[in-house]
Write an enzyme that holds these catalytic residues in place. Structure first.
Site: not given
Ligand code: NI
Length: 174
Positions: A47, A52, A100-101, A142-143, A146
């Site tokens: 995701g 991000q 997480c990226l 999680h998303e 963000h």
């Molecule tokens: Ni993330």
């Protein structure tokens, strides 16, 4: 056309801001969604949220068949959520390791609600509403974090459970 994709990394001030609601479902939004999918697939994420890639708008995409970063998890079809929200269906929390990226090479043990109902719009403005549990529910929580300027390390209750992936792999061997 997406050759210059870059992920915004932990420490970048914009990752800690609350993102703005999307007002218009137009070609700018479509381009943003396309870029999010391209970035998610390029970097093997499950995701990704617009902040991000440096855009503070409330847009997330997620989904995967089989992801090398999360072996053994069931698939979730590719889903776009504009202005996503969720409600908790069960107060039960489950712990799971997250990555997480924007926080490369690190994993942390985070509590998330086991079952949620989430909703939002796809890029055409159509309502999407689903009940989700387990890893699927975890990814959405999680998303959405963000979009509120929260990265998973701030959800790790015991910082001994914030680890380098390589170190974890070393010590998880018998
Ligand atoms: Ni993330």
């Amino acid at each position: 056309m997406h050759d210059d994709l870059k992920i915004t990394l932990m420490g970048t001030p914009s990752l800690y801001q609350k993102s703005l609601f999307v007002q218009q479902f137009n070609s700018d939004l479509q381009r943003l969604v396309d870029t999010l999918y391209a970035a998610m697939y390029k970097f093997n994420g499950v995701g990704i949220a617009a902040p991000q890639i440096g855009i503070n708008k409330r847009v997330i995409v997620f989904g995967f068949e089989k992801n090398p970063r999360y072996p053994g998890e069931e698939s979730v079809s590719p889903t776009t959520l504009v202005n996503p929200e969720y409600e908790v269906l069960s107060e039960k929390l489950i712990s799971g390791w997250e990555g997480c990226l924007s926080v490369p090479k690190i994993r942390g043990l985070v509590d998330r609600y086991e079952k949620i109902r989430y909703w939002g719009y796809n890029e055409k403005g159509e309502l999407i509403k689903r009940d989700a549990e387990g890893f699927h529910a975890r990814v959405v929580q999680h998303e959405v974090d963000h979009l509120d300027g929260i990265l998973f390390p701030s959800r790790v209750r015991d910082l001994r459970n914030l680890c380098f992936e390589a170190t974890m792999a070393e010590y998880s061997q018998e």
